[in-house]
Design an enzyme around this catalytic site. Structure first.
Site, PDB file in Angstrom:
ATOM      1  N   ASN A  14      69.233  26.819  56.618  1.00 42.98           N
ATOM      2  CA  ASN A  14      68.328  27.463  55.658  1.00 42.98           C
ATOM      3  C   ASN A  14      68.467  26.837  54.283  1.00 42.98           C
ATOM      4  O   ASN A  14      69.481  26.200  53.981  1.00 42.98           O
ATOM      5  CB  ASN A  14      68.673  28.947  55.488  1.00 42.98           C
ATOM      6  CG  ASN A  14      68.490  29.759  56.755  1.00 42.98           C
ATOM      7  OD1 ASN A  14      67.664  29.412  57.598  1.00 42.98           O
ATOM      8  ND2 ASN A  14      69.250  30.824  56.888  1.00 42.98           N
ATOM      9  N   ASN A  46      76.363  26.211  57.629  1.00 41.00           N
ATOM     10  CA  ASN A  46      77.550  26.575  56.836  1.00 41.00           C
ATOM     11  C   ASN A  46      78.818  26.396  57.662  1.00 41.00           C
ATOM     12  O   ASN A  46      79.823  25.852  57.194  1.00 41.00           O
ATOM     13  CB  ASN A  46      77.470  28.034  56.380  1.00 41.00           C
ATOM     14  CG  ASN A  46      76.401  28.271  55.319  1.00 41.00           C
ATOM     15  OD1 ASN A  46      75.831  27.329  54.787  1.00 41.00           O
ATOM     16  ND2 ASN A  46      76.132  29.526  55.019  1.00 41.00           N
ATOM     17  N   ARG A 216      91.220  43.126  54.064  1.00 36.35           N
ATOM     18  CA  ARG A 216      92.249  43.747  54.920  1.00 36.35           C
ATOM     19  C   ARG A 216      92.593  42.856  56.116  1.00 36.35           C
ATOM     20  O   ARG A 216      91.901  41.873  56.378  1.00 36.35           O
ATOM     21  CB  ARG A 216      91.765  45.129  55.367  1.00 36.35           C
ATOM     22  CG  ARG A 216      91.802  46.119  54.185  1.00 36.35           C
ATOM     23  CD  ARG A 216      91.207  47.440  54.536  1.00 36.35           C
ATOM     24  NE  ARG A 216      89.827  47.292  54.941  1.00 36.35           N
ATOM     25  CZ  ARG A 216      89.270  47.962  55.958  1.00 36.35           C
ATOM     26  NH1 ARG A 216      89.970  48.811  56.657  1.00 36.35           N
ATOM     27  NH2 ARG A 216      87.999  47.772  56.261  1.00 36.35           N
ATOM     28  N   ASP A 244      81.300  32.533  57.369  1.00 38.57           N
ATOM     29  CA  ASP A 244      80.985  31.237  58.002  1.00 38.57           C
ATOM     30  C   ASP A 244      82.162  30.268  57.852  1.00 38.57           C
ATOM     31  O   ASP A 244      82.460  29.491  58.766  1.00 38.57           O
ATOM     32  CB  ASP A 244      79.739  30.622  57.347  1.00 38.57           C
ATOM     33  CG  ASP A 244      78.507  31.482  57.572  1.00 38.57           C
ATOM     34  OD1 ASP A 244      78.449  32.186  58.594  1.00 38.57           O
ATOM     35  OD2 ASP A 244      77.607  31.454  56.708  1.00 38.57           O
ATOM     36  N   ALA A 274      86.979  30.253  49.784  1.00 41.70           N
ATOM     37  CA  ALA A 274      85.514  30.166  49.672  1.00 41.70           C
ATOM     38  C   ALA A 274      84.920  31.281  48.822  1.00 41.70           C
ATOM     39  O   ALA A 274      83.764  31.193  48.409  1.00 41.70           O
ATOM     40  CB  ALA A 274      84.888  30.183  51.066  1.00 41.70           C
ATOM     41  N   GLY A 279      78.367  30.351  45.609  1.00 42.06           N
ATOM     42  CA  GLY A 279      77.665  29.606  46.645  1.00 42.06           C
ATOM     43  C   GLY A 279      78.360  29.683  47.996  1.00 42.06           C
ATOM     44  O   GLY A 279      79.484  30.183  48.111  1.00 42.06           O
TER      45      GLY A 279
END
Ligand code: RIB
Length: 300
Positions: A14, A46, A216, A244, A274, A279
């Site tokens: 996408n 991703n 968690r 991802d 990440a 982004g």
């Protein structure tokens, strides 16, 4: 030096339009965003980028639009060292996602599948070497379920471990007898699974279910047993693509031969990293950064 394992990712590509907002809007409300960003996304791509940055040889299988975004996405995949010979050109537009990220780093996502929904078993069967020498086939649910199920069958027959991240959730995916070896779900998806109150009942044929739970502990459920792995403690600025990143890095770690718990540790560290940058793909770490976070210990 050991040869990097090959992972085949079957999934979506996408273009993400992301707005940073102080909070999510309510129906009928107009909010002003503090930042707008256009970037390459899609759960499939991703995960492919996360695995490639962590050290995998990655083949991407999917469908881009026959438009400028499609062209640019191919160049981007090549720049990430990802084999995109399996990325078809559809008739419709490249898939698009509209994303809002609030002040806590949480997100909402609306996806228009576009060309992603043109991926079919028939089109994939015209491609060769989709899963040859692939240790793992990694799939999600942003492409048609028939294509996902068909690809899983072919991958399994080719000897790959099939890892499914059933996101966005589609209950039908659990009724299709897809040959899943490992399932990666988030908490909400786990609630819909037939795991049973004791977490003892696995989907048929599945060797492990991994349940990511944000900050968690991650649950690693194997037949009759649930183990927990604590993720690093971080203060997220943007959680888009964290799931991802987890899936892509877990797939790479599994393909490298790490045990389930060690693979989850590596994936947790990558997913935590990440969330520290805005982004999805922009924020994904390289292998060195992941190892460094792990060497600093779980608690940051
Ligand atoms: O998981 C994040 C992804 O979901 C975004 O990149 C967006 O494209 C949607 O597919």
């Amino acid at each position: 030096m050991k040869k990097a394992p090959t992972i085949s990712v079957v999934g979506s590509l996408n273009v993400d339009l992301t707005f940073r907002v102080p909070r999510f809007p309510v129906p009928g409300e107009t909010l002003t965003a503090s930042q707008a960003m256009t970037a390459f996304g899609g759960k499939g791509a991703n995960q492919a980028v996360a695995a490639a940055r962590a050290g995998a040889r990655v083949r991407m299988i999917g469908c881009l639009g026959n438009d400028e975004y499609g062209e640019r996405y191919r160049e981007h995949l090549a720049g990430e060292g990802i084999d995109h010979a399996g990325v078809l050109a559809g008739a419709g537009p490249t898939g698009a996602a509209f994303i809002t990220v609030d002040g806590e780093g949480e997100n909402t996502i609306v996806v228009h599948p576009g060309a992603n929904h043109e991926l079919t078993v028939a089109k994939m069967s015209e491609l060769t070497d989709l899963f040859t020498e692939s240790a793992v086939a990694l799939l999600q649910l942003e492409c048609p379920l028939d294509a996902v199920a068909g690809a899983a069958e072919v991958a399994k027959d080719a000897g790959a471990t099939v890892i499914l991240n059933p996101s966005p959730w589609d209950p039908e995916s659990m009724e299709r007898n897809i040959p899943i070896d490992i399932l990666i779900v988030n908490e909400r998806e786990a609630e819909a699974l037939p795991l049973g109150s004791e977490m003892g009942c696995m989907p048929q044929g599945c060797e492990a279910v991994i349940v990511t739970r944000g900050a968690r502990s991650t649950w690693v459920i194997t037949e009759g047993r649930t183990q927990e792995v604590e993720p690093p403690v971080v203060t997220p600025v943007d959680t888009v693509g964290a799931g991802d990143t987890f899936a892509g890095v877990f797939a790479l770690a599994h393909a490298e031969g790490l045990g389930l718990l060690d693979a989850v540790r590596l994936a947790n560290a990558a997913a935590a990293l990440a969330t520290l940058r805005p982004g999805a793909q922009e924020a994904m770490p390289a292998r060195g950064e992941i190892e460094e976070m792990l060497s600093r210990g779980v608690r940051q």
